[in-house]
Scaffold this motif. Structure first.
Motif, PDB file in Angstrom:
ATOM      1  N   VAL A  65      31.249  68.561  35.426  1.00  0.00           N
ATOM      2  CA  VAL A  65      30.452  67.338  35.282  1.00  0.00           C
ATOM      3  C   VAL A  65      28.967  67.662  35.360  1.00  0.00           C
ATOM      4  O   VAL A  65      28.161  67.178  34.547  1.00  0.00           O
ATOM      5  CB  VAL A  65      30.851  66.307  36.359  1.00  0.00           C
ATOM      6  CG1 VAL A  65      29.869  65.153  36.424  1.00  0.00           C
ATOM      7  CG2 VAL A  65      32.250  65.800  36.113  1.00  0.00           C
ATOM      8  N   LEU A  66      28.586  68.519  36.300  1.00  0.00           N
ATOM      9  CA  LEU A  66      27.177  68.902  36.436  1.00  0.00           C
ATOM     10  C   LEU A  66      26.692  69.690  35.219  1.00  0.00           C
ATOM     11  O   LEU A  66      25.554  69.520  34.777  1.00  0.00           O
ATOM     12  CB  LEU A  66      26.984  69.698  37.716  1.00  0.00           C
ATOM     13  CG  LEU A  66      25.558  69.889  38.200  1.00  0.00           C
ATOM     14  CD1 LEU A  66      24.863  68.551  38.359  1.00  0.00           C
ATOM     15  CD2 LEU A  66      25.558  70.617  39.519  1.00  0.00           C
ATOM     16  N   ILE A  68      27.770  69.385  32.129  1.00  0.00           N
ATOM     17  CA  ILE A  68      27.590  68.425  31.031  1.00  0.00           C
ATOM     18  C   ILE A  68      26.279  67.672  31.197  1.00  0.00           C
ATOM     19  O   ILE A  68      25.525  67.485  30.231  1.00  0.00           O
ATOM     20  CB  ILE A  68      28.791  67.466  30.959  1.00  0.00           C
ATOM     21  CG1 ILE A  68      30.032  68.226  30.501  1.00  0.00           C
ATOM     22  CG2 ILE A  68      28.503  66.290  30.035  1.00  0.00           C
ATOM     23  CD1 ILE A  68      31.312  67.452  30.623  1.00  0.00           C
ATOM     24  N   LEU A  69      25.972  67.261  32.441  1.00  0.00           N
ATOM     25  CA  LEU A  69      24.709  66.566  32.678  1.00  0.00           C
ATOM     26  C   LEU A  69      23.511  67.467  32.410  1.00  0.00           C
ATOM     27  O   LEU A  69      22.503  67.018  31.833  1.00  0.00           O
ATOM     28  CB  LEU A  69      24.665  66.035  34.105  1.00  0.00           C
ATOM     29  CG  LEU A  69      25.608  64.874  34.423  1.00  0.00           C
ATOM     30  CD1 LEU A  69      25.550  64.540  35.899  1.00  0.00           C
ATOM     31  CD2 LEU A  69      25.264  63.667  33.581  1.00  0.00           C
ATOM     32  N   LEU A  70      23.594  68.742  32.805  1.00  0.00           N
ATOM     33  CA  LEU A  70      22.511  69.689  32.515  1.00  0.00           C
ATOM     34  C   LEU A  70      22.293  69.858  31.014  1.00  0.00           C
ATOM     35  O   LEU A  70      21.159  69.908  30.538  1.00  0.00           O
ATOM     36  CB  LEU A  70      22.809  71.050  33.133  1.00  0.00           C
ATOM     37  CG  LEU A  70      22.417  71.277  34.578  1.00  0.00           C
ATOM     38  CD1 LEU A  70      22.924  72.623  35.050  1.00  0.00           C
ATOM     39  CD2 LEU A  70      20.922  71.203  34.739  1.00  0.00           C
ATOM     40  N   THR A  71      23.366  69.943  30.266  1.00  0.00           N
ATOM     41  CA  THR A  71      23.261  70.116  28.821  1.00  0.00           C
ATOM     42  C   THR A  71      22.637  68.882  28.171  1.00  0.00           C
ATOM     43  O   THR A  71      21.766  68.996  27.312  1.00  0.00           O
ATOM     44  CB  THR A  71      24.645  70.396  28.214  1.00  0.00           C
ATOM     45  OG1 THR A  71      25.213  71.525  28.873  1.00  0.00           O
ATOM     46  CG2 THR A  71      24.544  70.667  26.732  1.00  0.00           C
ATOM     47  N   ILE A  72      23.063  67.707  28.595  1.00  0.00           N
ATOM     48  CA  ILE A  72      22.523  66.465  28.019  1.00  0.00           C
ATOM     49  C   ILE A  72      21.038  66.326  28.340  1.00  0.00           C
ATOM     50  O   ILE A  72      20.211  66.063  27.455  1.00  0.00           O
ATOM     51  CB  ILE A  72      23.319  65.249  28.518  1.00  0.00           C
ATOM     52  CG1 ILE A  72      24.717  65.256  27.910  1.00  0.00           C
ATOM     53  CG2 ILE A  72      22.594  63.949  28.187  1.00  0.00           C
ATOM     54  CD1 ILE A  72      25.650  64.224  28.488  1.00  0.00           C
ATOM     55  N   PHE A  73      20.671  66.514  29.627  1.00  0.00           N
ATOM     56  CA  PHE A  73      19.268  66.370  30.004  1.00  0.00           C
ATOM     57  C   PHE A  73      18.409  67.483  29.406  1.00  0.00           C
ATOM     58  O   PHE A  73      17.240  67.255  29.081  1.00  0.00           O
ATOM     59  CB  PHE A  73      19.110  66.318  31.517  1.00  0.00           C
ATOM     60  CG  PHE A  73      19.551  65.018  32.115  1.00  0.00           C
ATOM     61  CD1 PHE A  73      19.054  63.813  31.644  1.00  0.00           C
ATOM     62  CD2 PHE A  73      20.485  64.990  33.131  1.00  0.00           C
ATOM     63  CE1 PHE A  73      19.473  62.608  32.178  1.00  0.00           C
ATOM     64  CE2 PHE A  73      20.902  63.796  33.679  1.00  0.00           C
ATOM     65  CZ  PHE A  73      20.402  62.599  33.198  1.00  0.00           C
ATOM     66  N   GLY A  86      20.211  74.459  28.790  1.00  0.00           N
ATOM     67  CA  GLY A  86      21.074  73.638  29.631  1.00  0.00           C
ATOM     68  C   GLY A  86      22.529  74.070  29.545  1.00  0.00           C
ATOM     69  O   GLY A  86      23.242  74.090  30.553  1.00  0.00           O
ATOM     70  N   GLY A  90      24.523  75.574  32.608  1.00  0.00           N
ATOM     71  CA  GLY A  90      25.749  74.882  32.972  1.00  0.00           C
ATOM     72  C   GLY A  90      26.943  75.813  33.021  1.00  0.00           C
ATOM     73  O   GLY A  90      27.793  75.700  33.909  1.00  0.00           O
TER      74      GLY A  90
END
Length: 118
Positions: A65-66, A68-73, A86, A90
């Motif tokens: 989950v973290l 995925i958030l790193l990649t999106i941000f 990201g 990740g």
């Protein structure tokens, strides 16, 4: 076999327990991960191996989950280069958290699964 209800519960507890324990204990993150793994092992009731596996998956799920958030941000803030940075960060984070969750959450899950039994 992975029981996703126990994995999601373990993921949530791995976030909540360190927050609750941090005012009282110095190593709250380690104890919180251990207790979350222990609860997952108790919920699963598949013995030590099943508890270890499900608790490890719960810890790795948090890393995924973290990541995925790193990649999106990273993509939002840095564009195409941020996407790759990201994604790389990740992937490294998932591997590190997999080993950490195998040590702390997995051992707690194995103990909880052993006590709950088949």
């Amino acid at each position: 076999m992975v029981k996703w209800g126990a994995v999601i519960t373990g993921f949530i507890l791995a976030v909540v327990f360190p927050i609750i324990l941090s005012p009282f204990i110095d190593q709250a993150s380690v104890l919180g991960l251990f207790l979350a793994g222990f609860v997952v092992g108790l919920i699963v009731r598949e013995g030590a191996t099943g508890g270890f596996w499900n608790a490890t998956v719960a810890g790795a799920f948090g890393g995924i989950v973290l990541a995925i958030l790193l990649t999106i941000f990273g993509a939002v803030l840095g564009g195409f280069g941020g996407l790759f940075i990201g994604a790389f960060a990740g992937a490294v984070l998932v591997l590190v958290l997999l080993f950490v969750s195998m040590i702390f959450m997995g051992i707690g899950g194995a103990i909880g699964g052993f006590l709950a039994g088949d």
